[in-house]
Design a protein around this motif. Structure first.
Motif, PDB file in Angstrom:
ATOM      1  N   ASP A 159      18.943  33.843  35.240  1.00  0.00           N
ATOM      2  CA  ASP A 159      19.013  33.319  33.875  1.00  0.00           C
ATOM      3  C   ASP A 159      20.437  33.060  33.382  1.00  0.00           C
ATOM      4  OD1 ASP A 159      16.278  33.308  33.742  1.00  0.00           O
ATOM      5  OD2 ASP A 159      16.139  35.224  32.715  1.00  0.00           O
ATOM      6  N   ARG A 160      21.395  33.032  34.304  1.00  0.00           N
ATOM      7  CA  ARG A 160      22.786  32.778  33.925  1.00  0.00           C
ATOM      8  C   ARG A 160      22.896  31.415  33.248  1.00  0.00           C
ATOM      9  NH1 ARG A 160      25.419  31.056  39.733  1.00  0.00           N
ATOM     10  NH2 ARG A 160      23.826  29.522  40.172  1.00  0.00           N
ATOM     11  N   VAL A 161      23.954  31.256  32.460  1.00  0.00           N
ATOM     12  CA  VAL A 161      24.173  29.992  31.758  1.00  0.00           C
ATOM     13  C   VAL A 161      25.573  29.464  32.086  1.00  0.00           C
ATOM     14  CG1 VAL A 161      22.555  30.456  29.877  1.00  0.00           C
ATOM     15  CG2 VAL A 161      24.912  31.196  29.655  1.00  0.00           C
ATOM     16  N   ARG A 162      25.672  28.158  32.154  1.00  0.00           N
ATOM     17  CA  ARG A 162      26.975  27.525  32.403  1.00  0.00           C
ATOM     18  C   ARG A 162      27.640  27.338  31.046  1.00  0.00           C
ATOM     19  NH1 ARG A 162      29.680  27.012  37.324  1.00  0.00           N
ATOM     20  NH2 ARG A 162      31.302  25.454  37.049  1.00  0.00           N
ATOM     21  N   ASP A 163      28.836  27.874  30.904  1.00  0.00           N
ATOM     22  CA  ASP A 163      29.526  27.827  29.624  1.00  0.00           C
ATOM     23  C   ASP A 163      31.022  27.910  29.883  1.00  0.00           C
ATOM     24  OD1 ASP A 163      29.979  27.801  26.874  1.00  0.00           O
ATOM     25  OD2 ASP A 163      28.685  29.510  26.457  1.00  0.00           O
ATOM     26  N   LYS A 164      31.789  27.772  28.839  1.00  0.00           N
ATOM     27  CA  LYS A 164      33.237  27.933  28.943  1.00  0.00           C
ATOM     28  C   LYS A 164      33.582  29.346  28.501  1.00  0.00           C
ATOM     29  CE  LYS A 164      35.014  23.298  28.790  1.00  0.00           C
ATOM     30  NZ  LYS A 164      35.222  23.238  30.210  1.00  0.00           N
ATOM     31  N   LEU A 165      34.163  30.100  29.393  1.00  0.00           N
ATOM     32  CA  LEU A 165      34.614  31.454  29.106  1.00  0.00           C
ATOM     33  C   LEU A 165      36.134  31.417  29.154  1.00  0.00           C
ATOM     34  CD1 LEU A 165      33.757  34.415  28.656  1.00  0.00           C
ATOM     35  CD2 LEU A 165      33.704  34.685  31.135  1.00  0.00           C
ATOM     36  N   MET A 166      36.769  31.671  28.021  1.00  0.00           N
ATOM     37  CA  MET A 166      38.222  31.584  27.909  1.00  0.00           C
ATOM     38  C   MET A 166      38.724  30.208  28.368  1.00  0.00           C
ATOM     39  SD  MET A 166      39.082  35.562  28.919  1.00  0.00           S
ATOM     40  CE  MET A 166      40.153  35.100  30.170  1.00  0.00           C
ATOM     41  N   GLY A 167      37.932  29.177  28.047  1.00  0.00           N
ATOM     42  CA  GLY A 167      38.293  27.808  28.384  1.00  0.00           C
ATOM     43  C   GLY A 167      37.991  27.402  29.813  1.00  0.00           C
ATOM     44  N   ILE A 168      37.344  28.289  30.574  1.00  0.00           N
ATOM     45  CA  ILE A 168      37.076  28.037  31.994  1.00  0.00           C
ATOM     46  C   ILE A 168      35.577  27.850  32.184  1.00  0.00           C
ATOM     47  CG2 ILE A 168      37.250  28.992  34.329  1.00  0.00           C
ATOM     48  CD1 ILE A 168      39.617  30.734  33.021  1.00  0.00           C
ATOM     49  N   ASP A 169      35.182  26.731  32.762  1.00  0.00           N
ATOM     50  CA  ASP A 169      33.779  26.426  33.011  1.00  0.00           C
ATOM     51  C   ASP A 169      33.267  27.327  34.132  1.00  0.00           C
ATOM     52  OD1 ASP A 169      31.484  24.887  32.446  1.00  0.00           O
ATOM     53  OD2 ASP A 169      31.883  23.604  34.182  1.00  0.00           O
ATOM     54  N   CYS A 170      32.257  28.141  33.827  1.00  0.00           N
ATOM     55  CA  CYS A 170      31.735  29.070  34.838  1.00  0.00           C
ATOM     56  C   CYS A 170      30.339  29.549  34.448  1.00  0.00           C
ATOM     57  CB  CYS A 170      32.676  30.264  35.001  1.00  0.00           C
ATOM     58  SG  CYS A 170      32.891  31.261  33.518  1.00  0.00           S
ATOM     59  N   TRP A 171      29.732  30.334  35.330  1.00  0.00           N
ATOM     60  CA  TRP A 171      28.417  30.925  35.079  1.00  0.00           C
ATOM     61  C   TRP A 171      28.605  32.277  34.403  1.00  0.00           C
ATOM     62  CZ3 TRP A 171      24.349  27.992  35.418  1.00  0.00           C
ATOM     63  CH2 TRP A 171      24.337  26.913  36.312  1.00  0.00           C
ATOM     64  N   ILE A 172      27.949  32.449  33.240  1.00  0.00           N
ATOM     65  CA  ILE A 172      28.034  33.718  32.523  1.00  0.00           C
ATOM     66  C   ILE A 172      26.631  34.256  32.233  1.00  0.00           C
ATOM     67  CG2 ILE A 172      30.253  33.124  31.494  1.00  0.00           C
ATOM     68  CD1 ILE A 172      28.773  32.799  28.791  1.00  0.00           C
ATOM     69  N   GLU A 173      26.597  35.523  31.957  1.00  0.00           N
ATOM     70  CA  GLU A 173      25.376  36.229  31.593  1.00  0.00           C
ATOM     71  C   GLU A 173      24.818  35.661  30.284  1.00  0.00           C
ATOM     72  OE1 GLU A 173      24.548  41.016  31.696  1.00  0.00           O
ATOM     73  OE2 GLU A 173      26.513  40.321  31.050  1.00  0.00           O
ATOM     74  N   SER A 174      23.511  35.470  30.223  1.00  0.00           N
ATOM     75  CA  SER A 174      22.891  35.006  28.980  1.00  0.00           C
ATOM     76  C   SER A 174      23.022  36.086  27.911  1.00  0.00           C
ATOM     77  CB  SER A 174      21.410  34.683  29.207  1.00  0.00           C
ATOM     78  OG  SER A 174      20.657  35.873  29.364  1.00  0.00           O
ATOM     79  N   VAL A 175      22.926  35.678  26.661  1.00  0.00           N
ATOM     80  CA  VAL A 175      23.047  36.633  25.566  1.00  0.00           C
ATOM     81  C   VAL A 175      21.954  37.703  25.657  1.00  0.00           C
ATOM     82  CG1 VAL A 175      21.723  35.294  23.853  1.00  0.00           C
ATOM     83  CG2 VAL A 175      23.525  36.853  23.095  1.00  0.00           C
ATOM     84  N   GLU A 176      20.750  37.301  26.059  1.00  0.00           N
ATOM     85  CA  GLU A 176      19.656  38.275  26.189  1.00  0.00           C
ATOM     86  C   GLU A 176      19.948  39.281  27.296  1.00  0.00           C
ATOM     87  OE1 GLU A 176      18.195  34.445  24.518  1.00  0.00           O
ATOM     88  OE2 GLU A 176      19.167  34.901  26.436  1.00  0.00           O
ATOM     89  N   ASP A 177      20.465  38.788  28.413  1.00  0.00           N
ATOM     90  CA  ASP A 177      20.726  39.678  29.546  1.00  0.00           C
ATOM     91  C   ASP A 177      21.864  40.656  29.277  1.00  0.00           C
ATOM     92  OD1 ASP A 177      18.650  38.887  31.220  1.00  0.00           O
ATOM     93  OD2 ASP A 177      19.799  37.220  32.034  1.00  0.00           O
ATOM     94  N   ILE A 178      22.895  40.219  28.574  1.00  0.00           N
ATOM     95  CA  ILE A 178      23.981  41.165  28.302  1.00  0.00           C
ATOM     96  C   ILE A 178      23.487  42.280  27.386  1.00  0.00           C
ATOM     97  CG2 ILE A 178      25.069  39.946  26.359  1.00  0.00           C
ATOM     98  CD1 ILE A 178      27.777  40.928  27.551  1.00  0.00           C
ATOM     99  N   ILE A 179      22.656  41.925  26.414  1.00  0.00           N
ATOM    100  CA  ILE A 179      22.132  42.949  25.510  1.00  0.00           C
ATOM    101  C   ILE A 179      21.252  43.926  26.269  1.00  0.00           C
ATOM    102  CG2 ILE A 179      20.588  43.351  23.542  1.00  0.00           C
ATOM    103  CD1 ILE A 179      21.742  40.694  22.351  1.00  0.00           C
ATOM    104  N   VAL A 180      20.333  43.423  27.070  1.00  0.00           N
ATOM    105  CA  VAL A 180      19.425  44.306  27.819  1.00  0.00           C
ATOM    106  C   VAL A 180      20.200  45.172  28.811  1.00  0.00           C
ATOM    107  CG1 VAL A 180      17.540  44.352  29.505  1.00  0.00           C
ATOM    108  CG2 VAL A 180      17.379  42.875  27.482  1.00  0.00           C
ATOM    109  N   ALA A 181      21.141  44.584  29.534  1.00  0.00           N
ATOM    110  CA  ALA A 181      21.928  45.359  30.502  1.00  0.00           C
ATOM    111  C   ALA A 181      22.686  46.480  29.803  1.00  0.00           C
ATOM    112  CB  ALA A 181      22.888  44.455  31.260  1.00  0.00           C
ATOM    113  N   LYS A 182      23.296  46.165  28.677  1.00  0.00           N
ATOM    114  CA  LYS A 182      24.068  47.179  27.963  1.00  0.00           C
ATOM    115  C   LYS A 182      23.161  48.233  27.328  1.00  0.00           C
ATOM    116  CE  LYS A 182      28.422  44.854  27.604  1.00  0.00           C
ATOM    117  NZ  LYS A 182      29.240  45.945  28.108  1.00  0.00           N
ATOM    118  N   LEU A 183      21.948  47.864  26.963  1.00  0.00           N
ATOM    119  CA  LEU A 183      20.988  48.866  26.486  1.00  0.00           C
ATOM    120  C   LEU A 183      20.615  49.823  27.617  1.00  0.00           C
ATOM    121  CD1 LEU A 183      18.604  46.647  24.336  1.00  0.00           C
ATOM    122  CD2 LEU A 183      20.113  48.466  23.478  1.00  0.00           C
ATOM    123  N   ILE A 184      20.480  49.288  28.815  1.00  0.00           N
ATOM    124  CA  ILE A 184      20.115  50.115  29.968  1.00  0.00           C
ATOM    125  C   ILE A 184      21.267  51.030  30.362  1.00  0.00           C
ATOM    126  CG2 ILE A 184      19.584  50.037  32.445  1.00  0.00           C
ATOM    127  CD1 ILE A 184      17.937  47.462  31.783  1.00  0.00           C
TER     128      ILE A 184
END
Length: 180
Positions: free
Chosen positions: A108-133
């Motif tokens: 479920d990764r998403v392609r986005d700009k992270l610090m101006g760099i185009d890359c694959w990042i964790e979806s907002v839902e996945d980061i929340i669930v992972a951090k809850l775990i």
């Protein structure tokens, strides 16, 4: 964040040059989704890849690590720290996908700009669930900040249920005045 961007660019270059399936996770992504904090590392999960090609690409980009430890981490689906010669504190934590959560995050990764760099990042839902775990105090602070910035959608609720983190999600949501 200049140093982080420079190292992220090198890491993304190595991963994409190697045709590795990857996703940036953790603190940098929490910052991207609205958490105001600092981090001392780049966290990445790697799925399918040719380990020899990845190893050579990481060396070419200047990362320092034990080749043997990287190969063992790949075989065991474990993790390894990649060091940055100019900076003893900042590093890359590379984890090879090993469980259902890792595979879900890659899927479920998403392609986005992270610090101006185009890359694959964790979806907002996945980061929340992972951090809850994972549940450290910093993880909970990240969850609160991201929830306040992004809210709670049905997709997040479903993922939290799937990974048995729904009650924790709703408890945090209630604490900060959101409806779960």
């Amino acid at each position: 964040m200049e140093k982080e961007a420079k190292e992220l660019r090198k890491l993304i270059s190595a991963l994409e040059e190697s045709n590795c399936e990857y996703v940036i996770v953790g603190g940098l992504v929490a910052i991207h989704y609205g958490r105001n904090r600092v981090t001392q590392d780049i966290d990445v999960i790697v799925g399918n890849c040719d380990i020899k090609v990845l190893l050579n690409a990481l060396v070419k980009q200047g990362f320092e690590f034990s080749r043997q430890e990287l190969e063992e981490a790949f075989k065991e689906r474990g993790r390894i720290t990649l060091f940055i010669p100019e900076d003893v504190l900042f590093h890359v934590d590379l984890k090879f996908a090993s469980d259902d959560l890792d595979l879900e995050v890659l899927k479920d990764r998403v392609r986005d700009k992270l610090m101006g760099i185009d890359c694959w990042i964790e979806s907002v839902e996945d980061i929340i669930v992972a951090k809850l775990i994972y549940g450290s105090s910093q993880d909970e602070e990240d969850v609160i900040a991201v929830l306040l910035n992004k809210g709670i959608g049905e997709r997040l609720k479903e993922k939290a249920k799937k990974f048995k983190a729904y009650n924790k999600l709703c408890g945090i949501a209630e604490m900060i005045g959101l409806v779960c």
